[in-house]
Design a protein around this motif. Structure first.
Motif, PDB file in Angstrom:
ATOM      1  N   LEU A  18       0.860  -1.184   0.000  1.00  0.00           N
ATOM      2  CA  LEU A  18       0.000   0.000   0.000  1.00  0.00           C
ATOM      3  C   LEU A  18       0.893   1.230   0.000  1.00  0.00           C
ATOM      4  N   ARG A  19       0.366   2.319  -0.533  1.00  0.00           N
ATOM      5  CA  ARG A  19       1.057   3.600  -0.475  1.00  0.00           C
ATOM      6  C   ARG A  19       0.140   4.621   0.174  1.00  0.00           C
ATOM      7  N   LEU A  20       0.585   5.142   1.307  1.00  0.00           N
ATOM      8  CA  LEU A  20      -0.160   6.173   1.997  1.00  0.00           C
ATOM      9  C   LEU A  20       0.338   7.554   1.565  1.00  0.00           C
ATOM     10  N   SER A  21      -0.581   8.489   1.515  1.00  0.00           N
ATOM     11  CA  SER A  21      -0.244   9.876   1.196  1.00  0.00           C
ATOM     12  C   SER A  21      -0.781  10.797   2.277  1.00  0.00           C
ATOM     13  N   CYS A  22      -0.062  11.874   2.514  1.00  0.00           N
ATOM     14  CA  CYS A  22      -0.501  12.883   3.477  1.00  0.00           C
ATOM     15  C   CYS A  22      -0.296  14.244   2.823  1.00  0.00           C
ATOM     16  N   ALA A  23      -1.381  14.895   2.504  1.00  0.00           N
ATOM     17  CA  ALA A  23      -1.325  16.191   1.842  1.00  0.00           C
ATOM     18  C   ALA A  23      -1.587  17.304   2.843  1.00  0.00           C
ATOM     19  N   ASP A  24      -0.782  18.329   2.762  1.00  0.00           N
ATOM     20  CA  ASP A  24      -0.958  19.496   3.620  1.00  0.00           C
ATOM     21  C   ASP A  24      -1.742  20.535   2.832  1.00  0.00           C
ATOM     22  N   SER A  25      -2.976  20.704   3.183  1.00  0.00           N
ATOM     23  CA  SER A  25      -3.824  21.632   2.436  1.00  0.00           C
ATOM     24  C   SER A  25      -3.789  23.040   2.996  1.00  0.00           C
ATOM     25  N   GLY A  26      -3.110  23.206   4.148  1.00  0.00           N
ATOM     26  CA  GLY A  26      -3.142  24.519   4.774  1.00  0.00           C
ATOM     27  C   GLY A  26      -1.890  25.343   4.543  1.00  0.00           C
ATOM     28  N   SER A  27      -0.746  24.697   4.517  1.00  0.00           N
ATOM     29  CA  SER A  27       0.490  25.434   4.299  1.00  0.00           C
ATOM     30  C   SER A  27       1.550  24.474   3.801  1.00  0.00           C
ATOM     31  N   ARG A  28       2.690  25.009   3.480  1.00  0.00           N
ATOM     32  CA  ARG A  28       3.749  24.148   2.956  1.00  0.00           C
ATOM     33  C   ARG A  28       4.281  23.218   4.042  1.00  0.00           C
ATOM     34  N   VAL A  29       4.570  22.003   3.663  1.00  0.00           N
ATOM     35  CA  VAL A  29       5.195  21.080   4.607  1.00  0.00           C
ATOM     36  C   VAL A  29       6.698  21.070   4.453  1.00  0.00           C
ATOM     37  N   SER A  30       7.218  21.739   3.466  1.00  0.00           N
ATOM     38  CA  SER A  30       8.604  21.552   3.087  1.00  0.00           C
ATOM     39  C   SER A  30       9.583  22.085   4.127  1.00  0.00           C
ATOM     40  N   THR A  31       9.150  22.902   5.076  1.00  0.00           N
ATOM     41  CA  THR A  31      10.083  23.492   6.030  1.00  0.00           C
ATOM     42  C   THR A  31      10.167  22.723   7.341  1.00  0.00           C
ATOM     43  N   ASN A  32       9.378  21.669   7.495  1.00  0.00           N
ATOM     44  CA  ASN A  32       9.369  20.895   8.733  1.00  0.00           C
ATOM     45  C   ASN A  32       9.571  19.422   8.437  1.00  0.00           C
ATOM     46  N   ALA A  33      10.057  18.725   9.437  1.00  0.00           N
ATOM     47  CA  ALA A  33      10.068  17.272   9.324  1.00  0.00           C
ATOM     48  C   ALA A  33       8.630  16.766   9.372  1.00  0.00           C
ATOM     49  N   MET A  34       8.415  15.637   8.707  1.00  0.00           N
ATOM     50  CA  MET A  34       7.109  14.993   8.688  1.00  0.00           C
ATOM     51  C   MET A  34       7.277  13.554   9.152  1.00  0.00           C
ATOM     52  N   ALA A  35       6.228  13.000   9.714  1.00  0.00           N
ATOM     53  CA  ALA A  35       6.325  11.648  10.253  1.00  0.00           C
ATOM     54  C   ALA A  35       5.026  10.886  10.070  1.00  0.00           C
ATOM     55  N   TRP A  36       5.153   9.586  10.028  1.00  0.00           N
ATOM     56  CA  TRP A  36       4.021   8.665  10.067  1.00  0.00           C
ATOM     57  C   TRP A  36       4.065   7.906  11.392  1.00  0.00           C
ATOM     58  N   TYR A  37       2.938   7.841  12.042  1.00  0.00           N
ATOM     59  CA  TYR A  37       2.754   7.057  13.254  1.00  0.00           C
ATOM     60  C   TYR A  37       1.651   6.031  12.979  1.00  0.00           C
ATOM     61  N   ARG A  38       1.555   5.053  13.866  1.00  0.00           N
ATOM     62  CA  ARG A  38       0.436   4.126  13.786  1.00  0.00           C
ATOM     63  C   ARG A  38       0.000   3.729  15.188  1.00  0.00           C
ATOM     64  N   GLN A  39      -1.269   3.353  15.260  1.00  0.00           N
ATOM     65  CA  GLN A  39      -1.822   2.918  16.537  1.00  0.00           C
ATOM     66  C   GLN A  39      -2.754   1.751  16.297  1.00  0.00           C
ATOM     67  N   ALA A  40      -2.415   0.617  16.897  1.00  0.00           N
ATOM     68  CA  ALA A  40      -3.256  -0.565  16.833  1.00  0.00           C
ATOM     69  C   ALA A  40      -4.137  -0.606  18.087  1.00  0.00           C
ATOM     70  N   PRO A  41      -5.280  -1.279  18.032  1.00  0.00           N
ATOM     71  CA  PRO A  41      -6.157  -1.340  19.199  1.00  0.00           C
ATOM     72  C   PRO A  41      -5.421  -1.861  20.433  1.00  0.00           C
ATOM     73  N   GLY A  42      -5.556  -1.132  21.519  1.00  0.00           N
ATOM     74  CA  GLY A  42      -4.930  -1.527  22.769  1.00  0.00           C
ATOM     75  C   GLY A  42      -3.478  -1.149  22.896  1.00  0.00           C
ATOM     76  N   ASN A  43      -2.921  -0.549  21.845  1.00  0.00           N
ATOM     77  CA  ASN A  43      -1.506  -0.167  21.864  1.00  0.00           C
ATOM     78  C   ASN A  43      -1.351   1.344  21.865  1.00  0.00           C
ATOM     79  N   GLU A  44      -0.179   1.794  22.275  1.00  0.00           N
ATOM     80  CA  GLU A  44       0.127   3.210  22.197  1.00  0.00           C
ATOM     81  C   GLU A  44       0.491   3.573  20.756  1.00  0.00           C
ATOM     82  N   ARG A  45       0.324   4.844  20.444  1.00  0.00           N
ATOM     83  CA  ARG A  45       0.717   5.333  19.130  1.00  0.00           C
ATOM     84  C   ARG A  45       2.244   5.275  19.042  1.00  0.00           C
ATOM     85  N   GLU A  46       2.758   4.750  17.925  1.00  0.00           N
ATOM     86  CA  GLU A  46       4.194   4.598  17.770  1.00  0.00           C
ATOM     87  C   GLU A  46       4.673   5.232  16.470  1.00  0.00           C
ATOM     88  N   LEU A  47       5.907   5.708  16.518  1.00  0.00           N
ATOM     89  CA  LEU A  47       6.522   6.288  15.331  1.00  0.00           C
ATOM     90  C   LEU A  47       6.891   5.173  14.363  1.00  0.00           C
TER      91      LEU A  47
END
Length: 119
Positions: A18-47
């Protein structure tokens, strides 16, 4: 105002991609680091993965060799290959308040997209 919108989640069989996409519709993302996290049921959100504006990357040990994070001017991507049932989670995009992969802060999150890996 930063508005992060994820897409690309879904149901896939083990070994699939699968390929996930994250679009920034409010401002440019190019000046900050970006990250993907995930959270499974019963687990903490992880990087899962992160990328700076200059292209430096960081990955969770469990996804090294299978996931690839990338970005262009206003979108960050997560290419996920050889998916496993344990990758099942809600995946969230985050705009880091700093341009680094060594620390993360800020409250700019997307709404999440479900990834389910099952046969």
């Amino acid at each position: 105002q930063v508005q992060l919108v994820e897409s690309g989640g879904g149901l896939v069989q083990p070994g699939g991609s699968l390929r996930l996409s994250c679009a920034d519709s409010g401002s440019r993302v190019s000046t900050n680091a970006m990250a993907w996290y995930r959270q499974a049921p019963g687990n903490e959100r992880e990087l899962v993965a992160a990328i700076t504006s200059g292209g430096n990357t960081k990955y969770a040990n469990s996804v090294i060799g299978r996931f690839t994070i990338s970005r262009d001017s206003n979108t960050v991507y997560l290419q996920m290959n050889n998916l496993k049932p344990e990758d099942t989670a809600v995946y969230y995009c985050r705009r880091n308040q700093w341009d680094t992969i060594r620390a993360f802060g800020g409250d700019d999150w997307g709404q999440g997209t479900q990834v389910t890996v099952a046969s």
